[in-house]
Every structure is written in structure tokens, then in C-alpha cells.
Design a protein around this motif. Structure first.
Motif, PDB file in Angstrom:
ATOM      1  N   ILE A 148     -62.196  12.096 102.917  1.00 22.85           N
ATOM      2  CA  ILE A 148     -62.439  13.446 103.431  1.00 22.85           C
ATOM      3  C   ILE A 148     -63.602  13.358 104.413  1.00 22.85           C
ATOM      4  O   ILE A 148     -64.633  12.760 104.102  1.00 22.85           O
TER       5      ILE A 148
ATOM      6  N   TRP B 277     -57.146  18.156  95.424  1.00 28.18           N
ATOM      7  CA  TRP B 277     -55.923  18.832  95.825  1.00 28.18           C
ATOM      8  C   TRP B 277     -54.935  17.845  96.459  1.00 28.18           C
ATOM      9  O   TRP B 277     -53.751  17.823  96.103  1.00 28.18           O
TER      10      TRP B 277
ATOM     11  N   ILE C 102     -54.725  15.649 105.841  1.00 26.15           N
ATOM     12  CA  ILE C 102     -55.128  16.935 105.302  1.00 26.15           C
ATOM     13  C   ILE C 102     -55.559  17.770 106.504  1.00 26.15           C
ATOM     14  O   ILE C 102     -56.536  17.443 107.177  1.00 26.15           O
TER      15      ILE C 102
ATOM     16  N   GLU D 120     -56.201  21.675 108.223  1.00 29.70           N
ATOM     17  CA  GLU D 120     -56.435  23.100 108.042  1.00 29.70           C
ATOM     18  C   GLU D 120     -56.584  23.683 109.440  1.00 29.70           C
ATOM     19  O   GLU D 120     -57.504  23.311 110.179  1.00 29.70           O
TER      20      GLU D 120
ATOM     21  N   PRO E 250     -55.350  24.631 103.495  1.00 30.86           N
ATOM     22  CA  PRO E 250     -54.985  23.290 103.966  1.00 30.86           C
ATOM     23  C   PRO E 250     -53.539  22.955 103.632  1.00 30.86           C
ATOM     24  O   PRO E 250     -52.925  23.563 102.753  1.00 30.86           O
TER      25      PRO E 250
ATOM     26  N   LEU F 212     -60.906  19.286  98.217  1.00 29.63           N
ATOM     27  CA  LEU F 212     -59.766  18.803  99.015  1.00 29.63           C
ATOM     28  C   LEU F 212     -59.218  17.478  98.507  1.00 29.63           C
ATOM     29  O   LEU F 212     -58.000  17.270  98.506  1.00 29.63           O
TER      30      LEU F 212
END
Length: 168
Positions: free
Chosen positions: A94, A106, A64, A66, A2, A103
Motif C-alpha cells: 500500500i 480488504w 487497488i 480509488e 476502492p 486497504l
């Protein structure tokens, strides 16, 4: 792998997929979405992304991402104004299918680095009193519990994170 990216119109379809996964309403924390935002049409989505970009002196918004998926969003409010006193300096969310992968931790770590670069040294984070995952994420990254307060949306837990000065 990500990454945290600035909002972009190139991810309109991917953002809509994430939005649909949350279900109806405006509960995607970290995206800066308001009831007035039209995110469905290309023109409305572009206007929303422009508004987020225009607010960059007060708030840093990051998605975020990916690959070609939007997995969540995070917002860093640069000042402790009335709004931030209610909702905190940082809000994050999320999408349901991407949870339990670390995530949020992070992304929060990345935004704490951004806050440090902006000269911020103490940040307020607020989450719903029943949101154990968010509370755990905040605590994992140094959040110290202050109290539970009643809000218009129900009880909310308040945490403070003190940042060390940037390393030279």
C-alpha cells in the motif's frame, strides 16, 4: 470506495504517482515489478502491463484503485513453486499515504476469495520480520505463524492461511 482492478495502461500517470511516493527502487510488493521493467515510458509501461496480463495463468495481479488513484497492488501466485516458497502465494503493498485505512486487509480478503475460487486451500504468506503492519494484516485474516527464516533480504516471517471450501 476502492476496488481491485486488473493492471491497465489507462492508469499510467496514477501508477507513476504511487511509484514516486514509494521512492527509488523496486519495493512495491504486489505489482510484479522487476529491474528489467521500464515503467516510465508509455511503451515500456504498456509492455509491463502486457507481461502481467500474459502471466495471468500463474499469477493474478490486481491494483487497488480509488477514483483516479492507485493506492496499492496485490499479487496471488497460483502454485507453490520455488519462488512462492521464498516470497509466499500473496504479496501486497500500500502506498505510504494510503496506509492505516484497512486497504491491505480488504485487498487480502478479496484475493483469498479469488484463491478459493481457483481451488486453493492453503496459502503461504511471507513478510519482512520487522513489518508489523503486514504481519498484523496476515494474522487478522487467519495467518498462522510458522517460523522466521533468514532470506537474501533479511529475516522473514512465514504464515499459513487455510481456506474453507467455497460455499455452494
Amino acid at each position: 470506495m476502492p476496488d481491485l482492478i486488473a493492471p491497465t495502461t489507462r492508469l499510467h500517470r496514477a501508477w507513476l504517482d504511487a511509484h514516486a511516493e514509494w521512492g527509488p527502487g523496486l519495493h512495491e510488493d504486489g505489482f510484479g515489478l522487476t529491474p528489467a521493467d521500464d515503467v516510465d515510458s508509455p511503451a515500456g509501461f504498456a509492455a509491463w502491463v502486457k507481461r502481467l496480463t500474459d502471466e495471468s495463468a500463474q499469477t493474478t495481479y490486481r491494483w487497488i484503485r480509488e477514483g483516479h488513484q492507485v493506492l496499492g497492488g496485490i499479487a496471488l501466485r497460483h502454485h507453490l513453486d520455488d519462488y512462492a516458497l521464498r516470497v509466499g502465494h500473496i504479496g501486497f503493498g500500500i502506498r505510504p499515504s494510503a496506509r492505516r485505512r484497512g486497504l491491505a486487509s480488504w485487498a487480502l480478503g478479496g484475493m483469498l476469495d479469488q484463491a478459493r475460487q481457483l481451488g486453493m486451500d492453503r496459502l503461504l504468506l511471507v513478510c519482512d520480520a520487522n513489518n508489523i503492519a503486514s504481519a498484523t494484516t496476515i494474522q487478522r485474516l487467519g495467518g498462522v505463524f510458522e517460523e522466521v527464516r533468514d532470506t537474501e533480504l533479511g529475516p522473514a516471517q512465514r504464515y499459513w492461511i487455510t481456506l474453507p471450501p467455497p460455499s455452494s
